[in-house]
Every structure is written in C-alpha cells, then in structure tokens.
Write an enzyme that holds these catalytic residues in place. Structure first.
Site, PDB file in Angstrom:
ATOM      1  N   ASP A 412     -12.500  -8.152  12.223  1.00  0.00           N
ATOM      2  CA  ASP A 412     -13.381  -7.958  11.351  1.00  0.00           C
ATOM      3  C   ASP A 412     -12.729  -7.493   9.941  1.00  0.00           C
ATOM      4  OD1 ASP A 412     -16.192  -7.301  10.622  1.00  0.00           O
ATOM      5  OD2 ASP A 412     -15.408  -5.295  10.390  1.00  0.00           O
ATOM      6  N   GLU A 465     -12.084 -12.953  10.048  1.00  0.00           N
ATOM      7  CA  GLU A 465     -13.330 -12.818   9.212  1.00  0.00           C
ATOM      8  C   GLU A 465     -12.966 -12.745   7.775  1.00  0.00           C
ATOM      9  OE1 GLU A 465     -17.328 -10.599   8.049  1.00  0.00           O
ATOM     10  OE2 GLU A 465     -15.648  -9.445   8.536  1.00  0.00           O
TER      11      GLU A 465
END
Length: 733
Positions: A412, A465
């Site tokens: 993330d 990401e």
C-alpha cells in the site's frame, strides 16, 4: 544491634530498587549467584512470608530469608550446579510454587546478536515477541522486545497481576533487546510491556510489535499464540506455483474487505471458517484466480479498513484466531485460488499502545515530523534507514508468506514512501543527501523486501500501489528497479472511468482517454485496478458512475468490463462491483446481495464469470499481458463512432479480436479489418440477453473473408451492438 550483612547480601538500596521496579539490570541481582563455591539465591515474590528453594524434582535446597516485607528474599542454598530452581512460598493464606525465571539463561544467542546487529536476521519472527517453548526442561514462554533507550522493560499480563515489578527483563545491551523466559506461561495468556523511559518516566503500556495474536478491539493486549504447527493440505498447489511466471498467467483478482463482504443474520462478522465456506467457493465459481484481502493485520479502528495497523504480525481477532486464518488460506488453495494480502509498511497509527514513541523515543518513526509524520493520514512514518526497523518490516513480509502460505503482497501507498515531499509543501520536507526528493532509504527498503520475497519464496509475488510515473517499479533489483512483480495502473483507471462518466454524445471528443494508456501499457507489468478506492468517499459505485439512464448504466458497465478484460494487463475488481452494487461501499454492513434477484444485476454477475472463464481459457488474452507483442491495434481512430478494435495474441494460440462500441447506436454491417479469414466465434457479447442486454449481435459467429483495402488479411461485416464489447476467438480450420 543490627545484624552484620554478609558480603554477598544485597544492600538496602538495591533491594529498594528491585521491589519498586526501578532496577535496570534485575538479572544481576535476582536468581542464582556464586560467592566462592557457595551458591546463593535472591527472589522477589510478593505476598510471600516464607520461601523455600527446591530443585525442579522437589529436593529442598534450603530456606531464604525475607529481607523486605514487600517480598524480597535471599539466602545460601545447597546447589551442586547452576540449574533452574523452584520456590515454595507461603503466607497465612496458604502456599504456592513459583519456578524462578531469573535462574534461566538467555534464549537468544550470540549469533542472534550478530545478525540482528547487522540487520540481516531473517527469522526474527521466531525470536522476537512471545514464543511458547520448552527451555532448560521447563515449559513456558520466551518474551523479547526491542527498546534500546528504556531504563527498564517488564512483561506484564494475566499471569502476574499486570504488575511491572514482577518480571523486569534482561537487557542485551549490544542490540537493545530485552528478553525473559517465564515458566508456565501458556498460549492464550494476555500480556503487554511496561516500559520506563530513559528519563525515568513510566510510559503507556505497549502491545508487542511482534505479537502473533492480539485481543479483540477495543481491548489492546497481545496474546501468547499457540505454536502448534498447522496441518496444511495445499502441498500440490504450493509445489505447482513455484514454476509459475505470473506475467504470463491469467490473473483476475477479487478484492475483498472481509468485514463487509457478507454478514451473519444477526449482523455480526463471519468467521475465517465461515468465509472459507462461503467466500472461497463464490470466488472460485466466479472464475477469479486470486482473492486480495484488504488489511487483516490487527488494527483498532474499523473505519481505517485495516490501513492503520497496530499488530503487523497478528491476523485480526475480528474473524477468529490465527489457525482460523490458516484454514481460510488452505481452503482457498485447495479451491485453486491464490490469496494476496494488502500490506501496509508505509506508516502506522499513533495509538498509545502501538509503535509510536515505543521506548519513549522516536524508535520506529523519524523524530523530525517533516520525515516522521504523515499529514494526510495523521500517522507516523517508519524510519526505513534504521536497520532494526527495516528488519522488522522485511521479516513481517516473509512471515506472512511462510507462516500463512500467502501468494502475494500488495504493498500500500508506495508513492508516499518514495517521495520525501509527498503531500508536503516547500519547507515541510527534508531533501535527501543529494538535495533531491527521492527517499533513498525507502527505495533500498523496498528493493530488499522484493529481493528477499522472491529469493526466499519462489512462486510468490509483490504488487505496488504506486500512483506516479516512478521508473522501474517492476524492473528487477539487479537492474536498479524496485523489484515488484506488478504495479497498479492508476492511469488506466483514471482515464477510462473519466471517459465512461461522459455522455456518449461527447465521447468522440475524448477518444484519447481510451487509447492513451497503450503508449505506456508495457513500460511496467501492470494490474488494471477497479479497487475499493474508486467506490468510497463520495465517488459512488461503478454502476452509478456510468452515463445514461439505468439501462444505459448497465450496458456501459458491461461494455467497460469486457473492454478491461480484453485490454492488456492483469485484472482487479472490488467486491460488489461484479453484480452492480448501487450504493457506495461502506465497511459498516454487508453488500446488497438481494440485488441479484434483479435480471440486470444477475446479468452483470454472469458476465464477470464468463469474462473470467474466457480470460483464463484463451492464452491470447493473458499470456502476453505485459509484453507489446501481445497487442495490436485494428481500429484506434474511429472517434466519430466511438469504436475501438484490437487484436490480442500469444505464441501457439489462436488470436482474439476485441471490439468495443461506446455509443447507444447499433451499427449494422460495420466493416472490421480482421487478422485472418475464416470463422470467428463470438465468445463474449455484452449485449446478449443472457446478460440482460438487448440481444443484438451476430448469432454467435462471424465469417471473415480474404482481402482488405487497408492491407489486413481479411474483412468482416459485423453487427456492432449499442454500448457493447465483443470478444471474438478465431477458430482455425
């Protein structure tokens, strides 16, 4: 007249520091010691009035004198050699036995110190935290925690009345690690660390950074995990995945928030076992290849969705215990599904029981808020340049892959890690040593995570990401890339969703939103993400983003999904979007499964299932997802009709043609250049009645005839349905 104190006896000041919990080196005082050939023992046993020392098999070694009414005892004992000893304590209420933890040696050894000091230890999850074991012939739990700037660290819990004076730990000064073995502390025991900072101040109680199990929120204690090895039955799956090159495999990912995918009738969470019984067969039946879990590492705040974890090594207790999570992964593997964990190494919350100011100093985070504080999320940023912090995170990645057989990690907020000025104004950030905005330490950390992941666990992969144009995200680390397996293609998502929100009458003026992505589609190994981020914070669901009335919204969404499944790149779809969830996603309740009673919603679900089937069955659609030779434009510039067509291909595979029309006008006898003459099967027509469309099309078959005025091998005259995508498979003679 006061009794003369023997040379080996503790002085009153030392005793006072022990019983008040202020001594920074308790092992130098308590436990066994030798004066010449004579052994003597000291112990702190609150409530005891008398204390007798015994061997573990019950042989008396002598009684100890109570030197302080708080429970400090010492005395000479008849001990032949160093060994753990037992105390029989008593007071007016009765008696009890205590095995003295201060008579045990250290569990960690010099090689641990060496590799920890070097920052290269890759088995920290076996050493740090709480581990139930048999040590020097006694069952108990070993505790180890890093707190280099603490004056004193004690483990407190349900086994010692949460009293920090009882079990202060041994400090290993070279590494800053504190450890202790506590006899008879068993799995299931709750515990925390009580820490006195370097200024002598008592800090908020801390959960264990390496705890492998934690209490259910709002409680925050760590739990001694059951060490019983899980009985995996996924050996065939694990062996097969070692040889996979996922760039050339079908990868269709179902992104799931476990707490809101489905709920029990009473509104409670499904357990890991119930999710194994319901989610796993659903995802498998839908044809997905992987389930991606939004963070299930322990976190205190449900609306954070898991992205603010306080227990990176503990599967959240919301759905059960760690063995339950292992059973979920095992069930997925046995159903042919991989499991990806959404992993959060970028930042952590500042809850007082967590990592923030862990030993009273900025230990895991940067001290300078320009480097250590994240303004967007009100969180602390890891100090990636500190070897102990980097090792904590690298070991965490390896832990999930080894302990729970996970197939991949989706990392993330990578962009926030890479840029020192991420979401900051001038003057709010500190340049690197070269004056730039690249976070050199975070880059090295990410490269190490990826190198270790691929090196230690063949067949696993990582996904970034990363929302910027940082070069080489999926390039190998030996080529100075970050080393990720895949990168989320945020540009594809932004461009194409912006296009689909436009009224079809205006789309001809924005044709480039659909074609621009092919200019960079093979610069990285991309995943095309329609993730949870697109259906929260007022953005609405994917269905409600689409232009037009309700029928057109469904037609647009069906056409868009097939466009994406035919486009190069791996696929990711957030739960609920496969059947056209109407409401924006919220973590507080389940998806609206009742919508499947409506033909339009059920038709959309059928389409996703069929798209996954076709994508998996046809190598042309997946085997060159990340390589330019797998794609060729056929029609890229028919802006007037908002029509696009392209070919997907792979070695030794029949070619596939994808044509998408994004206006509500049906096109009769549309002349389509084709890569081969002959019979083409309509594998997908998103306007089919089966999907609740208008059923316009080509009766399932298209015949291409030789010759084309633009130099293509063949031509077909086809019916192009309104707001629809066709996927055509060549059928050789």
């Amino acid at each position: 007249m006061a009794k003369k104190q023997s040379g080996w006896q503790a002085d009153p000041q030392t005793i006072s520091r022990i019983v008040s919990g202020q001594h920074d080196d308790p092992f130098s005082v308590l436990g066994l010691h030798q004066s010449g050939k004579q052994w003597f023992a000291r112990a702190y046993i609150p409530y005891a009035e008398t204390l007798e020392a015994l061997t573990l098999d019950g042989k008396s070694l002598g009684s100890l004198e109570r030197r302080d009414d708080a429970g400090f005892f010492e005395g000479e004992i008849a001990l032949p050699s160093r060994q753990p000893i037992l105390y029989r304590a008593s007071n007016s209420g009765g008696g009890w036995e205590v095995v003295d933890p201060y008579t045990f040696g250290p569990v960690l050894g010099p090689m641990d110190d060496y590799y920890i000091g070097e920052g290269s230890h890759l088995r920290l999850f076996d050493k740090m935290g709480a581990h139930f074991m048999t040590f020097e012939g006694v069952e108990g739990t070993h505790f180890a925690v890093w707190a280099p700037n603490a004056q004193r660290v004690s483990v407190i819990g349900s086994f010692n009345e949460w009293d920090g004076r009882r079990h202060p730990m041994r400090r290993r000064s070279e590494t800053g690690i504190w450890e202790i073995f506590l006899p008879y502390v068993k799995p299931g025991a709750q515990y925390k660390y009580e820490i006195i900072g370097k200024a002598g101040n008592l800090l908020p109680l801390k959960a264990d950074p390496y705890a492998q199990q934690a209490e259910m929120r709002p409680k925050t204690a760590s739990i001694v995990a059951d060490p019983t090895p899980f009985d995996w039955t996924d050996q065939a799956y694990m062996e097969a995945r070692k040889s996979r090159d996922y760039r050339r495999e079908p990868m269709s990912v179902y992104e799931v928030h476990l707490g809101s995918w489905r709920r029990r009738p009473d509104g409670g969470f499904l357990s890991y076992d119930q999710l194994a019984e319901q989610l796993v067969p659903y995802a498998a039946d839908m044809g997905f290849t992987h389930i991606e879990l939004m963070p299930i590492t322990e976190h205190p705040y449900d609306p954070s969705w898991g992205y603010q974890p306080t227990g990176l090594y503990a599967p959240t207790a919301r759905f059960g215990d760690p063995a339950g999570f292992a059973r979920f992964v095992n069930a997925a593997h046995n159903a042919g599904l991989g499991v990806i964990l959404d992993w959060v190494p970028a930042h952590f919350p500042t809850d007082e029981h967590g990592l923030a100011k862990f030993d009273g100093t900025a230990l895991y985070e940067h001290a300078d808020p320009r480097q250590g504080y994240h303004p967007d999320w009100n969180t602390a940023i890891y100090n990636f340049g500190r070897k102990e912090v980097s090792s904590f995170l690298v070991n965490n990645a390896l832990y999930w892959l080894e302990k729970f057989h996970l197939d991949g990690l989706r990392v993330d907020a990578v962009a926030s890690m890479l840029y020192l000025d991420y979401s900051r104004q001038p003057g709010q950030w500190v340049p690197n040593q070269h004056g730039g905005n690249e976070n050199i330490e975070a880059i090295a950390f990410l490269q190490r995570v990826n190198a270790e992941t691929y090196g230690q666990h063949p067949g696993t992969f990582t996904v970034a990401e990363e929302s910027t144009s940082w070069p080489g995200v999926t390039a190998p680390t030996y080529a100075k890339g970050l080393g990720f397996g895949f990168k989320w293609n945020m540009g594809f998502m932004n461009d194409t969703l912006r296009y689909m929100q436009r009224d079809p009458i205006h789309r001809r003026y924005h044709h480039h939103d659909l074609t621009f992505g092919l200019l960079y589609a093979f610069s990285e190994n991309f995943t095309l993400p329609l993730s949870h981020d697109e259906v929260v914070h007022g953005k609405g669901s994917l269905l409600t983003k689409m232009a037009g009335d309700d029928w057109q919204k469904f037609a647009n969404l069906r056409a868009y999904y097939a466009f994406m499944w035919g486009y190069p790149g791996k696929k990711l779809l957030f739960m609920g979007q496969e059947f056209g969830q109407r409401e924006e996603w919220s973590e507080v309740g389940a998806l609206d499964w009742w919508l499947l009673d409506a033909p339009s919603h059920e038709g959309l679900r059928r389409l996703i299932s069929d798209l996954n089937t076709v994508y998996r069955e046809l190598p042309a659609l997946h085997a060159r997802d990340c390589e330019p030779e797998g794609f060729e434009w056929i029609i890229a510039s028919d802006q007037a009709n908002s029509i696009l067509a392209w070919m997907r291909k792979a070695p030794d595979a029949s070619p596939v043609v994808v044509i998408t029309s994004l206006t509500p006008v049906p096109r009769e006898k549309y002349r389509l250049p084709m890569p081969a003459a002959g019979r083409w099967i309509e594998r997908i027509n998103t306007d089919a009645g089966w999907y609740a469309g208008s059923n316009a099309g080509n009766q399932g078959v298209i015949t291409a005839t030789p010759g084309n005025e633009y130099g293509y091998p063949a031509t077909a005259e086809i019916v192009v349905p309104p707001l629809a995508t066709l996927i055509l498979q060549f059928e050789p003679d």
